[in-house]
Motif scaffolding. Sequence first.
Motif, short mmCIF file in Angstrom:
data_model
loop_
_atom_site.label_atom_id
_atom_site.label_comp_id
_atom_site.label_asym_id
_atom_site.label_seq_id
_atom_site.Cartn_x
_atom_site.Cartn_y
_atom_site.Cartn_z
N ARG A 179 -17.95 -1.29 52.71
CA ARG A 179 -16.84 -2.03 53.29
C ARG A 179 -16.05 -2.78 52.22
NH1 ARG A 179 -14.21 -0.28 57.46
NH2 ARG A 179 -15.58 0.25 59.19
N ASP A 180 -16.76 -3.36 51.27
CA ASP A 180 -16.11 -3.98 50.12
C ASP A 180 -17.13 -4.05 48.99
OD1 ASP A 180 -17.67 -6.41 50.37
OD2 ASP A 180 -16.28 -7.11 51.90
N ALA A 181 -16.81 -4.75 47.95
CA ALA A 181 -17.65 -4.76 46.75
C ALA A 181 -19.06 -5.26 46.99
CB ALA A 181 -16.98 -5.61 45.67
N HIS A 182 -19.28 -6.01 48.06
CA HIS A 182 -20.61 -6.57 48.33
C HIS A 182 -21.07 -6.35 49.76
CE1 HIS A 182 -20.88 -8.62 44.44
NE2 HIS A 182 -19.63 -8.99 44.60
N THR A 183 -20.41 -5.46 50.50
CA THR A 183 -20.76 -5.28 51.92
C THR A 183 -20.91 -3.81 52.27
OG1 THR A 183 -19.44 -7.25 52.46
CG2 THR A 183 -20.11 -5.84 54.28
N VAL A 184 -21.97 -3.50 53.00
CA VAL A 184 -22.16 -2.16 53.56
C VAL A 184 -22.23 -2.29 55.07
CG1 VAL A 184 -23.38 -1.27 51.54
CG2 VAL A 184 -24.69 -2.29 53.40
N GLU A 185 -21.80 -1.23 55.75
CA GLU A 185 -21.85 -1.20 57.21
C GLU A 185 -22.70 -0.02 57.65
OE1 GLU A 185 -18.61 -1.89 60.61
OE2 GLU A 185 -18.37 0.03 59.57
N LEU A 186 -23.69 -0.28 58.48
CA LEU A 186 -24.55 0.77 59.00
C LEU A 186 -23.87 1.47 60.17
CD1 LEU A 186 -27.99 -1.09 58.93
CD2 LEU A 186 -26.95 0.33 57.15
N ALA A 187 -24.41 2.62 60.54
CA ALA A 187 -23.81 3.40 61.61
C ALA A 187 -23.79 2.65 62.94
CB ALA A 187 -24.56 4.72 61.77
N ASP A 188 -24.73 1.73 63.15
CA ASP A 188 -24.77 0.97 64.40
C ASP A 188 -23.84 -0.23 64.39
OD1 ASP A 188 -26.03 -0.87 62.77
OD2 ASP A 188 -27.98 -0.76 63.77
N GLY A 189 -23.04 -0.38 63.31
CA GLY A 189 -22.08 -1.47 63.23
C GLY A 189 -22.58 -2.70 62.48
N SER A 217 -24.79 -7.73 53.41
CA SER A 217 -24.21 -8.06 52.10
C SER A 217 -25.26 -7.88 51.01
CB SER A 217 -23.71 -9.51 52.10
OG SER A 217 -24.78 -10.42 52.33
N ALA A 218 -24.79 -7.53 49.83
CA ALA A 218 -25.69 -7.32 48.69
C ALA A 218 -24.98 -7.69 47.40
CB ALA A 218 -26.15 -5.87 48.63
N LYS A 219 -25.73 -8.31 46.49
CA LYS A 219 -25.15 -8.65 45.19
C LYS A 219 -24.78 -7.39 44.42
CE LYS A 219 -25.99 -11.45 41.05
NZ LYS A 219 -26.95 -12.34 40.35
N HIS A 220 -25.65 -6.37 44.52
CA HIS A 220 -25.40 -5.09 43.87
C HIS A 220 -25.57 -3.97 44.89
CE1 HIS A 220 -25.57 -7.06 39.94
NE2 HIS A 220 -26.67 -7.66 40.34
N ILE A 221 -24.75 -2.94 44.78
CA ILE A 221 -24.86 -1.76 45.63
C ILE A 221 -25.02 -0.54 44.74
CG2 ILE A 221 -23.67 -0.30 47.32
CD1 ILE A 221 -22.13 -2.81 48.21
N LEU A 222 -25.97 0.30 45.09
CA LEU A 222 -26.22 1.54 44.34
C LEU A 222 -25.98 2.74 45.25
CD1 LEU A 222 -27.26 2.97 41.73
CD2 LEU A 222 -29.54 2.90 42.78
N ILE A 223 -25.07 3.62 44.85
CA ILE A 223 -24.82 4.86 45.60
C ILE A 223 -25.66 5.97 44.99
CG2 ILE A 223 -23.07 6.43 46.50
CD1 ILE A 223 -22.62 3.52 47.27
N ALA A 224 -26.54 6.54 45.81
CA ALA A 224 -27.40 7.64 45.37
C ALA A 224 -27.48 8.67 46.49
CB ALA A 224 -28.79 7.12 45.00
N ALA A 225 -26.31 9.04 47.00
CA ALA A 225 -26.23 9.91 48.18
C ALA A 225 -26.37 11.39 47.86
CB ALA A 225 -24.91 9.65 48.91
N GLY A 226 -26.42 11.75 46.57
CA GLY A 226 -26.67 13.13 46.19
C GLY A 226 -25.48 14.05 46.38
N GLY A 227 -25.77 15.34 46.49
CA GLY A 227 -24.74 16.35 46.67
C GLY A 227 -25.08 17.24 47.86
N ARG A 228 -24.14 18.07 48.25
CA ARG A 228 -24.34 18.98 49.38
C ARG A 228 -23.81 20.36 49.01
NH1 ARG A 228 -26.66 15.01 50.46
NH2 ARG A 228 -26.88 13.92 52.47
N PRO A 229 -24.44 21.42 49.55
CA PRO A 229 -23.94 22.78 49.30
C PRO A 229 -22.54 22.97 49.85
CG PRO A 229 -26.16 22.81 50.24
CD PRO A 229 -25.65 21.42 50.38
#
Length: 467
Positions: A119-129, A133-145
């Motif tokens: 959502r922003d530099a320190h906020t994530v939103e889950l599918a349930d809404g 908040s997090a001081k650091h966010i790490l994206i490790a979502a991988g790849g897809r065929p």
Amino acid sequence: MTFDYDLFVIGGGSGGVRAARIAASEYGARVGLAEEDRMGGTCVIRGCVPKKLMIFASQAGAMAAESRGYGWAEASAGSFDWPAFHGKLARELDRLEGAYSGGLMGAGVQIHHQRARIRDAHTVELADGTRLSAKHILIAAGGRPQRPGIPGEELGMISDDLFTMEKLPASVLVVGGSFIACEFATILNGLGVRTTLAYRGDAVLRGFDGEMRRHATEQLRIVGVDLRLGVSPTRLDRDEAGIRASFDDGSSAVYEAVMFATGRAPYTAGLGLEEAGVKLGRKGEIIVDEWSQSSVPSIYAVGDVTDRVNLTPVAIREGHSFADTVFGAKPRKVDHSLFGAAVYLRPHELATIGLTEEQAETRATPSDVYVASFRPMRSLFGGSEARAVMKLIVDAETDKVLGCHIFGPEAGEMIQLVAIPMGMGATKAQFDAAIAVHPTLAEELVTMRKPNRRIGGTLSDKTRASA
């Protein structure tokens, strides 16, 4: 500002799990992790692990033939029971997934089994809404065929689908020439499926050493894969007998199944990255610096989502280095310049580390190429014509070993050990100083005394001596 977490990880694959576990267990960070699918990611659930187990299963016929060459007259593999194998495979993947989840929970990581987006530099939103908040966010979502973008492509499978088939097809068209395409062609052929591989190039495994590519291409043909090189499918249509594939040379053929192995792309769509200011590359990859930091200082990324080196051990090293750097006050970068890799073909694997011969030819300084080509004792006695090939690329001025390429049985096991001295900057003289273990395949790596040719640099004579 107070945050819900010190670190929030999006993605439960190898890289994300390693970062989360190290940050929590070794450095006491408050960590949350979201995974929308199964814990373990591509490697554990849809890639390396199940694929390697299927490779083992596909060897039975070849092992029986070899056994007959050693005097076991009645040796036979019999028929392959896909449902029995598939059920056992599913149980093993469940066990591994449980181990991944258990390791995280034991470290104190809070797991959210749903999709998350930025959502922003320190906020994530889950599918349930829920917003966290997090001081650091790490994206490790991988790849897809990826599918190739042709009419009727929805009729074809991707590599993920191979692990969930209820039954094996009688015939299959594998589209692509990557290591994924070659490995699955090897697997399906070994399990008794009539397998065709179509690739637009003149040899499979683009990017690998050219000489090794030729051997791998020929081996696929020898083991019974119907190779169609220089062609690509232009459309798929439903046919009474299966799926009709039309090719760009005007031909067509019907197969019971079609599998696309035509590349992978970073899984970044819909994550809200661009809206948050994270810069993406042409393929949708997250652009990061040498510390895995994105254009937004609080957001980092590791693994295939960065499209640097798409290998599980590299993602794990990146994730661990991130945790050491950000939470352990132990700054650590990942050297992406030297890493081993293997393609699990059969009967011979292809493994590599360092420069290919083609890359060495472009260097300003000359390189010596050492090649050994031979029929291994085991296969020779068993009646096989399969040849093993080993190649070393050596800097002609410093004697440093710049590249190693192995085409032979268990090549992946050998390249892992070669990676150690190469990582230490070993010279050819130091390789030669090692006393050979006899009789082994690997002894060839320390017994090649004279170069077959010199390439690159101003001193190159481009002489191509017989290998």
